[in-house]
Scaffold this active site. Structure first.
Site, mmCIF file in Angstrom:
data_model
loop_
_atom_site.group_PDB
_atom_site.id
_atom_site.type_symbol
_atom_site.label_atom_id
_atom_site.label_comp_id
_atom_site.label_asym_id
_atom_site.label_seq_id
_atom_site.Cartn_x
_atom_site.Cartn_y
_atom_site.Cartn_z
ATOM 1 C CG ASP A 151 -2.022 -0.981 1.172
ATOM 2 O OD1 ASP A 151 -1.743 -2.093 0.687
ATOM 3 O OD2 ASP A 151 -3.137 -0.675 1.624
ATOM 4 N NE ARG A 169 -1.358 2.852 13.542
ATOM 5 C CZ ARG A 169 -0.621 2.146 12.703
ATOM 6 N NH1 ARG A 169 0.634 2.506 12.439
ATOM 7 N NH2 ARG A 169 -1.100 1.079 12.113
ATOM 8 C CG ASP A 206 -4.383 2.198 12.624
ATOM 9 O OD1 ASP A 206 -4.341 2.453 13.838
ATOM 10 O OD2 ASP A 206 -4.208 1.062 12.159
ATOM 11 C CB SER A 231 -4.753 -6.479 7.916
ATOM 12 O OG SER A 231 -4.224 -5.313 8.490
#
Ligand code: ARG
Length: 435
Positions: free
Chosen positions: A39, A118, A147, A203
């Site tokens: 990605d 994050r 996210d 994932s």
């Protein structure tokens, strides 16, 4: 007018008048949170094709990558600069330890591994952007997840002047890339170096705190994960037959030392200590959960998490609080802990309400000192004992054998006064005919 919020559609490069009176095109600089995966590699390329000067920012939060390879890939894909930063120590000290200290558990089970990393990644990304004179920030998180929110709320809180490009929310990008196959095709066409193109079964997001697995075959909440999916914990069934015995020491609710009572080894630096707990926790099958949780965007999502070290610390510290924390402080803190977890989960690490909560929690964590001995055995953590120099426990007072300054006759009045309200209620029920 000041533009705020996410800018979805990438704009053309800026036309800047140089001071030397000649006109030349100067690309806008964008800092992309880059992982080297499919990605973010495609996003890097697209941003570059759109005329951006792309700086790839790679955060090492303990996900154990070959960073030389990631760096090389970013350059090959077209990054003008690659910045790899090791943020592991900060993650443990400034995010994981405070979250454990504040009893941050989302929806009673999730220890927030991804959510904690994050804001740290976003903060460094913003600092890098300001350093290199970038005008834009970008990330590869999808429009369905948490996210994206965590990144973009952090960006907005720290540097609202920077513009955000989030390709997974751009209609044109979504039209062009409907799935993984489109990304793979694009990568091939553009000679982007990517790993095996086989369909990924899950994932995965990993950092020091946890490894998370979502989507793919896990999307059916009835289907159990494959035994070989797990990365950092043994199945409790395969864990050793003998327990591992640890002593964990805390100062102000922060771990300061871990001692293995079997071999005498000790760790006291935050990172080494946490890594060690991950290791022994993993060997003993500690910290696996499989849950369906509520995402901030309103979607229910199934996730499987492995959080060995974090789980051990949670269990040990909760026990120490039992002996060292005042009852009312504990209750008040625990009434706010779900809110603390929700703020972390929803991406409000940098917010006034978080500052307010953390200031109150810091007060509750003072003199939560002492040590807890704990046994790790086949997925279980069993507390064996605790000691605190600031203990509020009074052995004589709680003893069944000695009076200890407590006159049991006093309890009669205590109960009498407390019963009055209950008796009044019962009388009213009788009068009104309710049961
Ligand atoms: N559901 C968890 C959370 O929102 C984990 C997310 C994992 N992220 C990922 N990109 N796979 O915190």
């Amino acid at each position: 007018m000041e533009e705020f919020g996410a800018r979805l559609l990438p704009g053309p490069p800026h036309l800047l008048q140089s001071r030397k009176r000649e006109t030349h095109i100067m690309a806008d600089k964008i800092v992309l949170a880059y992982s080297g995966g499919l990605d973010t590699s495609c996003i890097l390329k697209i941003l570059q094709q759109q005329g951006y000067d792309v700086v790839a920012f790679v955060a090492d939060v303990g996900q154990e990558e070959d960073y030389d390879l990631v760096r090389e890939r970013a350059v090959q894909t077209g990054a003008s600069e690659v910045i790899v930063e090791n943020l592991q120590e900060e993650l443990v000290r400034d995010f994981i330890f405070p979250a454990v200290a504040g009893n941050a558990v989302y929806e009673n089970r999730y220890l927030l591994g991804t959510a904690l990393a994050r804001p740290l990644i976003a903060r460094r990304q913003v600092e890098v952007a300001l350093d290199v004179g970038a005008t834009h920030l970008s990330h590869g998180s999808t429009g369905k997840g948490n996210d994206q929110v965590r990144f973009e709320l952090a960006y907005a809180a720290l540097a609202p002047q920077l513009k955000i490009i989030a390709p997974w929310k751009d209609p044109e990008f979504l039209e062009r890339f409907k799935g993984r196959q489109d990304l793979i095709r694009f990568a091939k066409e553009n000679e982007i170096p990517i790993e095996a193109t086989a369909e990924k079964p899950y994932s995965i997001d990993a950092n020091l705190m946890h490894t998370s697995f979502e989507s793919g075959i896990l999307e059916d909440p009835l289907v159990a994960p494959h035994a070989d999916m797990f990365r950092r914990t043994r199945s409790p069934k395969d864990a050793p037959e003998t327990p591992t015995r640890l002593e964990i020491h805390f100062k102000d609710a922060t771990p300061v030392k871990v001692k293995n009572l079997d071999d005498g080894s000790e760790h006291s630096e935050p990172l080494a200590l946490f890594r060690y707990l991950n290791k022994v926790g993993g060997e003993n099958g500690i910290g696996r959960i499989d849950i369906v949780e509520n995402r901030f965007v309103g979607i229910k999502s199934r996730g499987v998490y492995e959080t060995p070290g974090g789980t051990i610390l949670h269990m040990a510290l909760r026990d120490l609080e039992g002996i060292a924390m005042d009852r009312e402080v504990l209750r008040l803190r625990d009434s706010l802990a779900p809110k603390f977890a929700q703020l972390i989960y929803n991406g409000y690490w940098y917010s006034p309400e978080m500052d307010f909560l953390r200031a109150a929690f810091a007060q509750s964590e003072k003199i939560i000192d002492g040590c807890v001995s704990i046994e790790l055995y086949k997925g279980n953590t069993t507390i064996m004992g605790r000691h605190s120099p600031s203990s509020l426990y009074n052995q004589e007072l709680s003893s069944m054998d000695v009076e200890g300054g407590y006159n049991q006759a006093d309890a009669a009045g205590f109960i009498k006064i407390n019963s009055m309200r209950l008796a009044a209620h019962k009388r009213i029920l009788r009068v009104t005919g309710e049961t």
